[in-house]
Design an enzyme around this catalytic site. Structure first.
Site, short mmCIF file in Angstrom:
data_model
loop_
_atom_site.label_atom_id
_atom_site.label_comp_id
_atom_site.label_asym_id
_atom_site.label_seq_id
_atom_site.Cartn_x
_atom_site.Cartn_y
_atom_site.Cartn_z
N ASP A 133 -5.76 2.09 -3.69
CA ASP A 133 -6.97 1.75 -2.93
C ASP A 133 -7.32 2.86 -1.93
O ASP A 133 -8.33 2.76 -1.23
CB ASP A 133 -6.85 0.40 -2.24
CG ASP A 133 -5.87 0.39 -1.08
OD1 ASP A 133 -5.03 1.32 -0.97
OD2 ASP A 133 -5.92 -0.56 -0.27
N ARG A 134 -6.50 3.91 -1.86
CA ARG A 134 -6.81 5.07 -1.03
C ARG A 134 -6.69 6.32 -1.90
O ARG A 134 -6.05 6.30 -2.94
CB ARG A 134 -5.85 5.16 0.16
CG ARG A 134 -5.90 3.95 1.07
CD ARG A 134 -5.05 4.17 2.30
NE ARG A 134 -4.94 2.96 3.10
CZ ARG A 134 -4.47 2.92 4.34
NH1 ARG A 134 -4.03 4.03 4.89
NH2 ARG A 134 -4.41 1.79 5.00
N ASP A 149 -1.01 1.50 -4.41
CA ASP A 149 -1.84 0.46 -5.03
C ASP A 149 -3.23 0.98 -5.39
O ASP A 149 -4.11 0.20 -5.79
CB ASP A 149 -1.93 -0.77 -4.14
CG ASP A 149 -2.71 -0.55 -2.85
OD1 ASP A 149 -2.61 0.56 -2.29
OD2 ASP A 149 -3.40 -1.47 -2.39
N SER A 153 0.84 -1.20 0.00
CA SER A 153 0.00 0.00 0.00
C SER A 153 0.87 1.25 0.00
O SER A 153 1.77 1.38 -0.82
CB SER A 153 -0.97 -0.04 1.18
OG SER A 153 -1.94 0.97 1.09
N HIS A 154 0.62 2.16 0.93
CA HIS A 154 1.33 3.44 0.94
C HIS A 154 2.63 3.38 1.74
O HIS A 154 3.28 4.41 1.94
CB HIS A 154 0.42 4.51 1.54
CG HIS A 154 0.00 4.21 2.95
ND1 HIS A 154 -0.89 3.21 3.25
CD2 HIS A 154 0.37 4.75 4.14
CE1 HIS A 154 -1.07 3.16 4.57
NE2 HIS A 154 -0.32 4.09 5.12
#
Length: 558
Positions: free
Chosen positions: A309-310, A307, A147-148
């Site tokens: 998703d945020r 990715d 992710s981040h």
């Protein structure tokens, strides 16, 4: 929370990750399963770590992938496995390793055409699209992303046939089996050479990008965005959706500018986050300085994490919109502009999100479904349409298609960005305007999340914090009304504690993805009251994570 002097500034060369060394250690490092920090551990969203500290090496990926193959067999999951990766340096080698094991186990694997990076929501979308109407031979997926997280981290996440993040029962099974394989020094892991795996009859190419982009008109009213021609700006932050945005603009004829399509595994183009690390967090004003500085160039602009998703929304008037404000505006708009949704569709939120969401949900006459941190808790409700919207304070959300059916069961950073454009085009007000206009109806809260480093041992102690350990009866001058260790919506454990008074609350929990802990707090009595809540919450947390003090020896015992 101690703020680094580098926060918000361009990343200096001295902190950039040594990518050749990182990848070398991925292949050469051997984790010790007797050391807890080097074992496979599925947190909030998959297994994450760095090869530098032997937490994410080839051995981990071999073991986890074999465990997933064994899980698929045990559950008779015989359809294709959709495999995607983001732009972190460790994602490409991990993808290659995973394919070697999947091919050796005879799993039908769907790789992206042209080895394109693949956002997390696109994997969920592909799984659900394939499984629609099927009773057997269902598909599942693997997303390779931390992710981040900072550039030195890698991540590996399994999505079962429901398309969402695997629940704790599934991840617990995979984690235990993977650690067994590590302890056995990978005896039982099937593997073939990478070139052979690429040529295997079970390895296929899939056009994720086209399938996802072509379907966006079924979840967003792209016609209104196109007709109003509002000027949109987007920064992919060097992430997996880097090539998706230009296609979205071209395919749907949107007035959208991608401000930077650079992909660099050091992420040297980022401004540094609060703690002096590079972190592609679209909810952080420190990490989002580049786009914030360009806010006047566009009617509305936005960014997604690595990715995708945020998301983060930047408006001309307010700059970066706090995630809770964005969630509020999205809920307010969606439930009045989706006539085909069920009248009983509820609003899903995590327990650390703003109580403003509770208030707007009640005003709209909808039910609230409040769960612990982790998107896996929303999967079933999104699948059956009983949840119209699901969101979390960390800037992740998703909602149903226009017809009320499921879009994805994982967070999707792309569609909330496009929703912000839709509501701006239709109403003439951006999300910041909508929040500002209606906040007076429900109070004007002050909300903040603070975080600090924590060892695994400290995180474990905080996760077990109980009401019995809290000796205080008041918080910031108000009587404590409730102390929660389980979520009201589904009774699942919070992995921490939430303390509530009449006009404020705080929640404390360890991060499921990094070695930090977080304190979330909100006050409806102003900033000074918020600071009092935070100060008293910090005392409670410090007591919880402090090592146990050994009993003092009695002099008479000597």
């Amino acid at each position: 929370m101690k703020i680094s002097p580098l926060a918000g500034k361009p990343a200096p060369l001295a902190i950039l990750v040594n990518v050749p060394l990182l990848i070398t250690v991925y292949y050469t490092g051997v984790p010790d399963p007797a050391v807890s920090a080097q074992r496979v551990a599925f947190g909030t969203s998959g297994h994450r770590g760095s090869s530098f500290n032997l937490a994410f090496n080839e051995w981990h990926i071999l073991a986890i992938t074999q465990a997933i193959c064994l899980y698929r067999t045990s559950k008779h999951i015989g359809g294709p496995l959709f495999l995607g990766m983001d732009t972190h340096a460790l994602s490409i080698p991990a993808c290659a390793t995973a394919l070697e094991v999947l091919a050796a186990n005879g799993v039908e694997v769907m790789l992206a055409e042209g080895d394109e990076y693949t956002p997390t929501p696109v994997i969920s979308h592909a799984i659900l699209t394939y499984n629609r109407g099927r009773k057997g031979g269902l598909a599942d997926g693997i997303v390779i992303t931390p992710s981040h997280n900072p550039p030195h981290d890698g991540g590996f996440k399994y999505n079962p046939p429901n398309g969402g993040p695997a629940d704790t029962v599934v991840t617990g099974w995979i984690e235990a089996k993977a650690n067994e394989l590590l302890a056995a020094r990978l005896v039982g892991v099937k593997r073939i050479p990478h070139e052979q795996a690429l040529r295997a009859g079970t390895t296929h190419r899939h056009d994720y990008l086209t399938a996802y982009v072509n379907d966006l008109g079924n979840v967003i009213d792209l016609d209104i965005i196109r007709s109003e021609q509002i000027h949109l700006g987007v920064d992919p932050l060097g992430g997996a959706g880097v090539h998706y945005w230009a296609r979205i603009a071209e395919q749907h004829k949107l007035n959208l500018t991608v401000v930077d399509e650079t992909v660099d595994p050091t992420f040297r183009f980022m401004t540094v986050d609060w703690d002096g690390q590079i972190r592609m967090d679209p909810s952080s004003t420190y990490a989002m300085q580049r786009l914030i500085g360009m806010k006047d160039h566009f009617d509305l602009s936005f960014a997604c994490d690595t990715d995708h998703d945020r998301h983060g929304i930047v408006t001309k008037s307010d700059g970066l919109l706090p995630p809770n404000h964005d969630l509020y505006a999205a809920i307010f708009y969606l439930f009045q502009n989706r006539p085909k949704w069920s009248s009983s569709a509820a609003v899903g939120k995590t327990i650390v999100s703003s109580q403003m969401i509770d208030r707007i949900t009640a005003k709209l006459g909808r039910k609230l479904f409040e769960v612990p941190v982790g998107f896996k808790w929303f999967v079933d409700g999104l699948l059956d349409g009983s949840l119209g919207f699901a969101g979390e304070e960390s800037a992740g959300s998703v909602f149903l298609r226009l017809d009320g059916s499921v879009w994805t069961t994982d967070k999707d950073g792309i569609v909330p960005c496009l929703l912000a454009a839709e509501m701006t085009a239709r109403t003439g007000h951006d999300p910041a305007d909508i929040y500002r206009e209606y906040r007076h109806d429900f109070g004007e809260p002050e909300y903040e999340r603070i975080q600090a480093p924590a060892t695994p041992e400290q995180k474990a102690r905080l996760a077990k914090l109980s009401p019995q350990q809290v000796k205080q009866t008041e918080l910031a001058g108000e009587k404590i009304q409730t102390m929660l260790t389980h979520a009201p919506g589904n009774g699942a454990p919070l992995g921490g504690l939430k303390v509530v008074t009449e006009h404020g609350w705080f929640a404390a929990r360890p991060s499921g993805t990094e070695d930090i802990y977080k304190i979330y707090a909100e006050s409806f009595q102003g900033i000074d009251h918020l600071h009092r809540i935070q100060s008293e919450a910090q005392i409670i947390v410090n007591d919880a994570i402090a090592p146990a003090t050994p009993p003092t020896a009695n002099p008479k015992d000597k």
